[in-house]
Design an enzyme around this catalytic site. Structure first.
Site, PDB file in Angstrom:
ATOM      1  N   SER A 148     -56.185  17.373   7.942  1.00 41.27           N
ATOM      2  CA  SER A 148     -57.562  18.300   6.733  1.00 41.27           C
ATOM      3  C   SER A 148     -57.541  16.909   5.669  1.00 41.27           C
ATOM      4  O   SER A 148     -58.710  15.919   5.297  1.00 41.27           O
ATOM      5  CB  SER A 148     -57.017  19.138   6.064  1.00 41.27           C
ATOM      6  OG  SER A 148     -58.213  20.076   5.416  1.00 41.27           O
ATOM      7  N   ASP A 194     -65.651  23.841  13.468  1.00 39.18           N
ATOM      8  CA  ASP A 194     -65.335  23.685  11.612  1.00 39.18           C
ATOM      9  C   ASP A 194     -65.689  24.224   9.710  1.00 39.18           C
ATOM     10  O   ASP A 194     -66.978  23.976   9.904  1.00 39.18           O
ATOM     11  CB  ASP A 194     -65.010  22.052  11.591  1.00 39.18           C
ATOM     12  CG  ASP A 194     -63.538  21.298  10.302  1.00 39.18           C
ATOM     13  OD1 ASP A 194     -63.860  22.861   9.639  1.00 39.18           O
ATOM     14  OD2 ASP A 194     -62.894  21.081  10.330  1.00 39.18           O
ATOM     15  N   HIS A 226     -60.928  24.218  12.709  1.00 39.63           N
ATOM     16  CA  HIS A 226     -60.598  23.427  11.850  1.00 39.63           C
ATOM     17  C   HIS A 226     -59.028  23.572  11.716  1.00 39.63           C
ATOM     18  O   HIS A 226     -58.227  22.275  11.534  1.00 39.63           O
ATOM     19  CB  HIS A 226     -60.754  23.822   9.979  1.00 39.63           C
ATOM     20  CG  HIS A 226     -59.712  22.405   9.025  1.00 39.63           C
ATOM     21  ND1 HIS A 226     -60.644  21.785   8.913  1.00 39.63           N
ATOM     22  CD2 HIS A 226     -59.193  22.814   8.139  1.00 39.63           C
ATOM     23  CE1 HIS A 226     -60.109  20.858   7.997  1.00 39.63           C
ATOM     24  NE2 HIS A 226     -59.301  21.487   7.220  1.00 39.63           N
TER      25      HIS A 226
END
Length: 276
Positions: A148, A194, A226
């Site tokens: 991320s 995601d 995600h």
């Protein structure tokens, strides 16, 4: 010479090809070796204090053998609001294939990608200059990775330190979409579903902007969201290890896993700058 046997692993023995590449570590790779929960090297770990300068501490994982020469190293950052524990399965998994891994905590859990990139580099500097395992590391063979905002940070780190040998952003998030100045071999792994860092607005533009001359690959996981790196994910680990082996260790035995690359039900898409 024989390397140490890890739980669930296989015995690592040298081959004649190792004389041609001094950085090769472990046996000739197979799908079974890369898909196992542990690679051929037994590992240990040591904690890093949060009082260290430049990042928020973390955990170092390293092969326990002292007879296989030095190893390449990789620093890995978690994502926004997360701690290293959200990714810690990756530490021993990657280390068991012949790398020293430092999984970091960030200075604050809200640090942005640019800060996470600086912290990844600080962690590598700590690892190679001051850590208790610095003698096990070849400081010329280093890599970064992250999830991320940590993945976005790995792009920042790679762009600012072109001497790095590899970068592996996982579901990366970054407001900067243009990485045309990046020169480090980069594998981006994204999740098809995601909704936090959608592949259409993050992973794919990042990949497209990196010049082919840098060497790059894009792996999109079928049906994943995600947070796929937060639990054991074999396709991610397999490709990540193969990428690090190929570019940090210059081990061409792993080329077979990059070119033409992975396929099957778990893979939505794979692109690469084959051949390397």
């Amino acid at each position: 010479m024989a390397a140490v046997l890890a739980t669930g692993g296989v015995v690592a023995t040298s081959s004649p090809a190792q004389a041609a590449n001094p950085y090769e570590r472990g046996p000739a790779p197979t799908n079974a070796i890369l898909e196992a929960s542990r690679g051929p090297f037994a590992t240990s770990s040591t904690s890093v204090s949060s009082l260290v300068s430049g990042f928020g501490g973390g955990v170092i994982y390293y092969p326990t053998t002292t007879t296989a020469g030095t190893f390449g190293a990789v620093a890995i950052s978690p994502g926004y609001t997360a701690s290293w524990s959200s990714l810690d399965w990756l530490g021993p998994r990657i280390a068991s294939h012949g790398f020293v891994v430092i999984g970091i905590d960030t200075i604050t859990r809200f640090d942005q990608p640019s800060s996470r990139g600086r912290q990844l580099l600080a962690a590598l500097d700590y690892l190679t200059e001051r850590s208790s395992v610095r003698g096990r590391i070849d400081a010329s063979r280093l890599a970064v990775a992250g999830h991320s905002m940590g993945g976005g940070g790995s792009l920042e780190a790679a762009a600012s330190r072109p001497s790095l040998q590899a970068a592996v952003p996982l579901a990366p998030w970054n407001l900067d979409k243009n990485w045309s100045n990046l020169r480090v071999p980069t594998l981006i792994v994204g999740g098809e579903n995601d909704t936090v860092a959608s592949v259409s607005s993050h992973s794919e533009p990042f990949y497209n902007s990196i010049p082919a001359s840098a060497e790059k690959a894009y792996l999109e996981l079928n049906g994943e969201g995600h947070f796929f790196p937060n639990t054991v994910n074999t396709p991610t680990a397999k490709q990540m290890v193969a990428w690090l082996k190929r570019f940090v260790d210059d081990d061409t035995r792993y080329e077979q896993f990059l070119c033409p690359g992975p396929s099957g039900l778990a893979i939505e898409e794979y692109r690469n700058t084959c051949p390397h």
